[in-house]
Design a protein around this motif. Structure first.
Motif, PDB file in Angstrom:
ATOM      1  N   ALA A  98      -4.556 -63.333 -15.594  1.00 22.77           N
ATOM      2  CA  ALA A  98      -5.867 -64.249 -14.900  1.00 22.77           C
ATOM      3  C   ALA A  98      -5.699 -65.500 -15.049  1.00 22.77           C
ATOM      4  N   ASP A  99      -4.347 -66.037 -15.493  1.00 26.78           N
ATOM      5  CA  ASP A  99      -4.417 -67.630 -15.703  1.00 26.78           C
ATOM      6  C   ASP A  99      -3.089 -67.668 -14.807  1.00 26.78           C
ATOM      7  N   GLU A 100      -3.308 -68.457 -13.902  1.00 32.47           N
ATOM      8  CA  GLU A 100      -2.285 -68.888 -12.894  1.00 32.47           C
ATOM      9  C   GLU A 100      -1.254 -69.848 -13.506  1.00 32.47           C
ATOM     10  N   ARG A 101      -1.712 -70.540 -14.752  1.00 30.42           N
ATOM     11  CA  ARG A 101      -0.687 -71.411 -15.198  1.00 30.42           C
ATOM     12  C   ARG A 101      -0.075 -71.037 -16.515  1.00 30.42           C
ATOM     13  N   ALA A 102      -0.417 -69.537 -16.704  1.00 37.33           N
ATOM     14  CA  ALA A 102       0.356 -68.932 -17.904  1.00 37.33           C
ATOM     15  C   ALA A 102       1.879 -69.380 -17.801  1.00 37.33           C
ATOM     16  N   ARG A 103       2.562 -69.463 -18.882  1.00 42.02           N
ATOM     17  CA  ARG A 103       3.874 -69.759 -19.013  1.00 42.02           C
ATOM     18  C   ARG A 103       4.538 -68.503 -19.414  1.00 42.02           C
ATOM     19  N   GLY A 104       3.750 -67.599 -20.189  1.00 40.36           N
ATOM     20  CA  GLY A 104       4.562 -66.340 -20.652  1.00 40.36           C
ATOM     21  C   GLY A 104       3.648 -65.522 -21.417  1.00 40.36           C
ATOM     22  N   LEU A 105       4.043 -64.201 -21.977  1.00 40.07           N
ATOM     23  CA  LEU A 105       3.257 -63.192 -22.549  1.00 40.07           C
ATOM     24  C   LEU A 105       4.079 -62.466 -23.482  1.00 40.07           C
ATOM     25  N   LEU A 106       3.721 -62.671 -24.769  1.00 37.87           N
ATOM     26  CA  LEU A 106       4.438 -62.017 -25.974  1.00 37.87           C
ATOM     27  C   LEU A 106       3.581 -60.848 -26.656  1.00 37.87           C
ATOM     28  N   LEU A 107       3.983 -59.894 -26.284  1.00 38.09           N
ATOM     29  CA  LEU A 107       2.949 -58.638 -26.822  1.00 38.09           C
ATOM     30  C   LEU A 107       3.715 -57.768 -27.914  1.00 38.09           C
ATOM     31  N   LEU A 108       3.017 -57.804 -29.115  1.00 43.10           N
ATOM     32  CA  LEU A 108       3.545 -56.987 -30.161  1.00 43.10           C
ATOM     33  C   LEU A 108       2.625 -55.917 -30.502  1.00 43.10           C
ATOM     34  N   HIS A 109       2.953 -54.504 -30.467  1.00 46.53           N
ATOM     35  CA  HIS A 109       2.116 -53.348 -30.791  1.00 46.53           C
ATOM     36  C   HIS A 109       1.086 -52.903 -29.738  1.00 46.53           C
ATOM     37  N   GLY A 110       1.051 -53.786 -28.735  1.00 49.83           N
ATOM     38  CA  GLY A 110      -0.106 -53.123 -27.935  1.00 49.83           C
ATOM     39  C   GLY A 110       0.071 -53.705 -26.260  1.00 49.83           C
ATOM     40  N   THR A 111      -0.551 -53.090 -25.408  1.00 48.02           N
ATOM     41  CA  THR A 111      -0.736 -53.671 -23.981  1.00 48.02           C
ATOM     42  C   THR A 111      -1.928 -53.107 -23.403  1.00 48.02           C
ATOM     43  N   PRO A 133       1.918 -44.102 -31.922  1.00 46.82           N
ATOM     44  CA  PRO A 133       0.536 -43.252 -31.637  1.00 46.82           C
ATOM     45  C   PRO A 133      -0.339 -43.776 -30.639  1.00 46.82           C
ATOM     46  N   PHE A 134      -0.378 -45.118 -30.263  1.00 46.41           N
ATOM     47  CA  PHE A 134      -1.124 -45.862 -29.480  1.00 46.41           C
ATOM     48  C   PHE A 134      -0.724 -45.933 -28.348  1.00 46.41           C
ATOM     49  N   GLU A 135       0.626 -45.998 -27.993  1.00 46.84           N
ATOM     50  CA  GLU A 135       1.460 -46.544 -26.933  1.00 46.84           C
ATOM     51  C   GLU A 135       2.314 -45.319 -26.460  1.00 46.84           C
ATOM     52  N   SER A 136       2.127 -44.298 -25.771  1.00 44.69           N
ATOM     53  CA  SER A 136       2.654 -43.137 -25.495  1.00 44.69           C
ATOM     54  C   SER A 136       3.864 -43.471 -24.541  1.00 44.69           C
ATOM     55  N   GLU A 137       4.882 -42.632 -24.506  1.00 48.18           N
ATOM     56  CA  GLU A 137       5.959 -43.024 -23.540  1.00 48.18           C
ATOM     57  C   GLU A 137       5.569 -43.060 -22.190  1.00 48.18           C
ATOM     58  N   ASP A 138       5.018 -42.093 -21.680  1.00 44.16           N
ATOM     59  CA  ASP A 138       4.522 -42.175 -20.454  1.00 44.16           C
ATOM     60  C   ASP A 138       3.543 -43.337 -20.068  1.00 44.16           C
ATOM     61  N   TRP A 139       2.880 -43.649 -20.820  1.00 45.55           N
ATOM     62  CA  TRP A 139       1.883 -45.049 -20.987  1.00 45.55           C
ATOM     63  C   TRP A 139       2.941 -46.063 -20.595  1.00 45.55           C
ATOM     64  N   LEU A 140       3.885 -46.331 -21.501  1.00 49.98           N
ATOM     65  CA  LEU A 140       4.843 -47.494 -21.614  1.00 49.98           C
ATOM     66  C   LEU A 140       5.625 -47.678 -20.347  1.00 49.98           C
TER      67      LEU A 140
END
Length: 208
Positions: A98-111, A133-140
């Protein structure tokens, strides 16, 4: 270097979050670690998720937006890099897209879900256990395709045999080798963002 907002998991603002922030600061980044749980922390995932449900996802997102708002007031300042652990990753993703000025996104363990009309050109790096268990193959797979379709430059790093929140040494999920590899890769990712944006090294000061 990057100005990073790091959101905690459903366990709350545990020592591992502070340790992660300190590691990022040691590399020269400015890091903010908002407490979205008003000081509450948990050692049990079910208790943490029950508290999350009590607060509600909508309220947590509102708190995250409120925490980030003061960092967005200077139009001349570089944009933020959003980062998060598990639940915090979901919040970080929503704010970054939602932030047009965002420079990047670093995700650990969740989406998180991605809106059909999402559009972003930011680099994204995800670190996740395999299986998780919270991030299935199909979901990812769907998440990757949708985020790529939105225009993001996406990397996914999988860690076979690690527990869900494997970067927290005080939890049963802890995997020292996977955690160390994650932070090395994440620091290289942040360095690439700085190089692409032409931003030099800062003093490593941080808040939060």
């Amino acid at each position: 270097m990057a100005q990073i907002v790091l959101f905690h998991s459903a366990y709350g603002l545990r020592p591992a979050v502070h340790a992660a922030a300190d590691r990022l600061r040691a590399a020269g980044h400015r890091v903010h670690t908002p407490d979205l749980y008003d000081g509450r922390t948990f050692d049990d995932v079910e208790e943490g998720m029950a508290y999350r449900d009590e607060v509600t996802n909508d309220e947590l997102l509102r708190r995250a937006v409120t925490a980030v708002a003061p960092l967005l007031t200077d139009p001349a300042a570089p944009g933020l890099v959003y980062a998060g652990l598990s639940l915090g990753g979901s919040l970080a993703q929503n704010l970054a897209l939602a932030d047009e000025r965002a420079r990047g996104l670093l995700l650990l363990h969740g989406t998180s879900d991605i809106r059909e009309d999402a559009a972003t050109g930011i680099p994204v790096q995800l670190h996740v256990a395999e299986p998780d268990p919270f991030e299935s193959e199909d979901w990812l797979n769907a998440w990757y395709l949708n985020l790529t379709k939105a225009g993001a430059d996406v990397e996914v790093h999988r860690y076979h045999g690690a527990g869900h929140l494997y970067t927290d040494p005080e939890l049963p999920d802890w995997d020292a080798e996977a955690a160390e590899q994650t932070w090395r890769t994440a620091l290289a990712f942040l360095a690439e963002i700085d190089e692409a944006d032409g931003i030099g090294t800062g003093d490593g000061a941080g808040e939060g």
